[in-house]
Scaffold this motif. Sequence first.
Motif, mmCIF file in Angstrom:
data_model
loop_
_atom_site.group_PDB
_atom_site.id
_atom_site.type_symbol
_atom_site.label_atom_id
_atom_site.label_comp_id
_atom_site.label_asym_id
_atom_site.label_seq_id
_atom_site.Cartn_x
_atom_site.Cartn_y
_atom_site.Cartn_z
ATOM 1 N N MET A 5 0.845 -1.197 0.000
ATOM 2 C CA MET A 5 0.000 0.000 0.000
ATOM 3 C C MET A 5 0.878 1.244 0.000
ATOM 4 S SD MET A 5 -3.069 -0.802 2.660
ATOM 5 C CE MET A 5 -2.052 -1.269 4.043
ATOM 6 N N ARG A 6 0.316 2.301 -0.567
ATOM 7 C CA ARG A 6 1.004 3.585 -0.469
ATOM 8 C C ARG A 6 -0.025 4.668 -0.173
ATOM 9 N NH1 ARG A 6 2.437 4.630 -6.821
ATOM 10 N NH2 ARG A 6 0.555 5.805 -7.231
ATOM 11 N N GLU A 7 0.487 5.751 0.408
ATOM 12 C CA GLU A 7 -0.350 6.909 0.709
ATOM 13 C C GLU A 7 -0.866 7.505 -0.597
ATOM 14 O OE1 GLU A 7 -0.871 8.630 3.777
ATOM 15 O OE2 GLU A 7 0.076 6.990 4.885
ATOM 16 N N THR A 115 -8.868 0.791 3.350
ATOM 17 C CA THR A 115 -8.128 -0.252 4.078
ATOM 18 C C THR A 115 -8.267 0.050 5.564
ATOM 19 O OG1 THR A 115 -6.003 0.899 4.291
ATOM 20 C CG2 THR A 115 -6.430 -0.243 2.192
ATOM 21 N N ASP A 116 -7.651 -0.778 6.386
ATOM 22 C CA ASP A 116 -7.680 -0.513 7.824
ATOM 23 C C ASP A 116 -6.837 0.711 8.187
ATOM 24 O OD1 ASP A 116 -5.221 -1.697 7.313
ATOM 25 O OD2 ASP A 116 -5.354 -3.129 8.961
ATOM 26 N N GLN A 117 -6.074 1.223 7.224
ATOM 27 C CA GLN A 117 -5.259 2.426 7.427
ATOM 28 C C GLN A 117 -5.838 3.631 6.688
ATOM 29 O OE1 GLN A 117 -1.176 1.493 6.445
ATOM 30 N NE2 GLN A 117 -1.431 -0.560 7.271
ATOM 31 N N GLY A 118 -7.097 3.538 6.255
ATOM 32 C CA GLY A 118 -7.724 4.601 5.467
ATOM 33 C C GLY A 118 -7.645 4.257 3.988
ATOM 34 N N ARG A 120 -6.157 3.912 0.530
ATOM 35 C CA ARG A 120 -4.777 3.747 0.079
ATOM 36 C C ARG A 120 -4.765 3.309 -1.374
ATOM 37 N NH1 ARG A 120 -4.094 6.148 4.119
ATOM 38 N NH2 ARG A 120 -2.768 5.618 5.885
#
Length: 149
Positions: A5-7, A115-118, A120
């Motif tokens: 994943m990437r920002e 995703t669970d990180q926002g 992406r």
Amino acid sequence: MVLAMRELTASDHELIEYARQIVDANTDGDGGVHTMGAAVRGADGRMYGGINLYHFTGGPCAELVALGHARASGARELTTIVAVGNLGRGPVGPCGRDRQVLFDYHPKIRVLLPTDQGVRSVRITDLMPFGGVWTVSEGTQPFDPAVFR
């Protein structure tokens, strides 16, 4: 499995906004047939949009309509795609059919999804573990781990 994943970039945010504008301008509500918008970016930076055509026979998802729009407009290399739900739902990941089409036709494309990180950016190959490449001329090919590097 660990996703690469990437920002999101400014370009990714622009693509999300374009898809949101498409669905906001064309939605027909909760129970309607136009509830998802999609946008895809060509290698040249141009954006192409689409909206779903829900139908009980399995009408095309917004992502497939956007892919068709890009192709009909001359785009051959696509870099990024996103689908956005109506009524403020935001980005939504592609269904299995869309993932397979993206994997087969645009194996280098990145997908913007929650995703669970926002939200992406993820490579389509990361969404298709152990997928077999399909081509018009040769059908489904045996699994090749080199595709996923």
